[in-house]
Write an enzyme that holds these catalytic residues in place. Structure first.
Site, PDB file in Angstrom:
ATOM      1  N   ASN A   1      43.093  93.882  -4.091  1.00 52.53           N
ATOM      2  CA  ASN A   1      42.716  92.778  -4.984  1.00 52.53           C
ATOM      3  C   ASN A   1      43.375  91.488  -4.521  1.00 52.53           C
ATOM      4  O   ASN A   1      44.503  91.482  -4.013  1.00 52.53           O
ATOM      5  CB  ASN A   1      43.013  93.103  -6.458  1.00 52.53           C
ATOM      6  CG  ASN A   1      44.418  93.582  -6.733  1.00 52.53           C
ATOM      7  OD1 ASN A   1      45.061  94.168  -5.868  1.00 52.53           O
ATOM      8  ND2 ASN A   1      44.904  93.332  -7.926  1.00 52.53           N
TER       9      ASN A   1
ATOM     10  N   CYS B   1      38.346  92.112  -6.770  1.00 54.82           N
ATOM     11  CA  CYS B   1      38.888  93.465  -6.880  1.00 54.82           C
ATOM     12  C   CYS B   1      39.024  94.117  -5.505  1.00 54.82           C
ATOM     13  O   CYS B   1      38.337  93.736  -4.540  1.00 54.82           O
ATOM     14  CB  CYS B   1      37.979  94.326  -7.749  1.00 54.82           C
ATOM     15  SG  CYS B   1      38.065  93.953  -9.510  1.00 54.82           S
TER      16      CYS B   1
ATOM     17  N   GLU C   1      37.968  97.055  -4.617  1.00 58.15           N
ATOM     18  CA  GLU C   1      36.722  97.706  -4.205  1.00 58.15           C
ATOM     19  C   GLU C   1      35.783  96.701  -3.548  1.00 58.15           C
ATOM     20  O   GLU C   1      35.121  97.008  -2.558  1.00 58.15           O
ATOM     21  CB  GLU C   1      36.031  98.331  -5.426  1.00 58.15           C
ATOM     22  CG  GLU C   1      36.813  99.437  -6.112  1.00 58.15           C
ATOM     23  CD  GLU C   1      37.739  98.924  -7.217  1.00 58.15           C
ATOM     24  OE1 GLU C   1      38.281  97.802  -7.103  1.00 58.15           O
ATOM     25  OE2 GLU C   1      37.924  99.658  -8.198  1.00 58.15           O
TER      26      GLU C   1
ATOM     27  N   CYS D   1      36.462  98.726 -12.481  1.00 60.47           N
ATOM     28  CA  CYS D   1      35.889  97.903 -13.546  1.00 60.47           C
ATOM     29  C   CYS D   1      34.359  97.998 -13.489  1.00 60.47           C
ATOM     30  O   CYS D   1      33.779  98.509 -12.525  1.00 60.47           O
ATOM     31  CB  CYS D   1      36.341  96.453 -13.390  1.00 60.47           C
ATOM     32  SG  CYS D   1      35.526  95.558 -12.062  1.00 60.47           S
TER      33      CYS D   1
ATOM     34  N   CYS E   1      32.678  96.536 -10.405  1.00 61.73           N
ATOM     35  CA  CYS E   1      32.884  97.323  -9.180  1.00 61.73           C
ATOM     36  C   CYS E   1      32.055  98.596  -9.196  1.00 61.73           C
ATOM     37  O   CYS E   1      31.633  99.088  -8.144  1.00 61.73           O
ATOM     38  CB  CYS E   1      34.360  97.633  -8.998  1.00 61.73           C
ATOM     39  SG  CYS E   1      35.277  96.184  -8.427  1.00 61.73           S
TER      40      CYS E   1
HETATM   41  N1  THU Z   1      41.410  95.466 -10.262  1.00 63.20           N
HETATM   42  C1  THU Z   1      40.889  95.968  -9.094  1.00 63.20           C
HETATM   43  O1  THU Z   1      41.178  95.478  -8.004  1.00 63.20           O
HETATM   44  N2  THU Z   1      40.055  97.029  -9.199  1.00 63.20           N
HETATM   45  C2  THU Z   1      39.722  97.660 -10.351  1.00 63.20           C
HETATM   46  O2  THU Z   1      38.908  98.570 -10.332  1.00 63.20           O
HETATM   47  C3  THU Z   1      40.362  97.261 -11.603  1.00 63.20           C
HETATM   48  C4  THU Z   1      41.068  95.972 -11.579  1.00 63.20           C
HETATM   49  C5  THU Z   1      42.309  94.326 -10.167  1.00 63.20           C
HETATM   50  C6  THU Z   1      41.714  93.016 -10.616  1.00 63.20           C
HETATM   51  C7  THU Z   1      42.947  92.234 -10.992  1.00 63.20           C
HETATM   52  O3  THU Z   1      43.458  91.604  -9.819  1.00 63.20           O
HETATM   53  C8  THU Z   1      43.934  93.293 -11.451  1.00 63.20           C
HETATM   54  O4  THU Z   1      43.425  94.535 -10.978  1.00 63.20           O
HETATM   55  C9  THU Z   1      44.114  93.356 -12.960  1.00 63.20           C
HETATM   56  O5  THU Z   1      42.898  93.455 -13.606  1.00 63.20           O
END
Ligand code: THU
Length: 130
Positions: free
Chosen positions: A39, A50, A52, A83, A86
């Site tokens: 991320n 994110c 992913e 999320c 993603c």
């Molecule tokens: N995040 C991800 O990178 N992937 C996910 O599937 C869930 C959330 C990151 C986004 C943000 O930078 C942090 O986690 C908090 O939400």
């Protein structure tokens, strides 16, 4: 290379000064190559991306469009699921039966599939005129 090792390693590079929640993702594509992402947050919060999404972007930039397996890891009490956005991004490049492993840095793993993560997914065939 194992997806677990790749995702664990790239997670260290996550740029998450606002949430302090680092996420790593690794994808094995059809060629067998592994693509990784972490991320990347931004002071303008909605501009963050994110893990992913980063891994998918690396895969597509390398010329591949088929995900065979995915792995996501974060330092959370339980394996954190992708999320909603993603899930849709993963579904674009993966069949419903593709395995997704969700993991914690303490060693817990949950195995799921693209179809279980996003039942009733919106797909290209929904845009076919009746
Ligand atoms: N995040 C991800 O990178 N992937 C996910 O599937 C869930 C959330 C990151 C986004 C943000 O930078 C942090 O986690 C908090 O939400």
């Amino acid at each position: 290379m194992s997806l677990k090792i790749a995702a664990t390693s790239v997670r260290e590079n996550a740029y998450a000064p606002y949430s302090n929640f680092k996420v790593g993702a690794a994808i094995r594509a059809a060629s067998g190559k592994v693509y990784v992402g972490c991320n990347v947050e931004n002071v303008a919060y909605p501009e963050g991306t994110c893990a992913e999404a980063g891994a998918i972007a690396a895969m597509v930039a390398a010329g591949e469009t088929q995900i065979d397996e995915a792995y996501v890891i974060a330092d959370s009490p339980t394996p954190v699921p992708p999320c909603g956005g993603c899930r849709q991004k993963l579904q674009e490049f993966a069949g419903g039966t593709v395995r997704v492993t969700l993991a914690t840095t303490s060693g817990n793993e949950t195995h799921t599939t693209i179809a279980d993560l996003l039942p009733g997914a919106f797909a290209a065939d929904h845009m076919t005129k009746s």
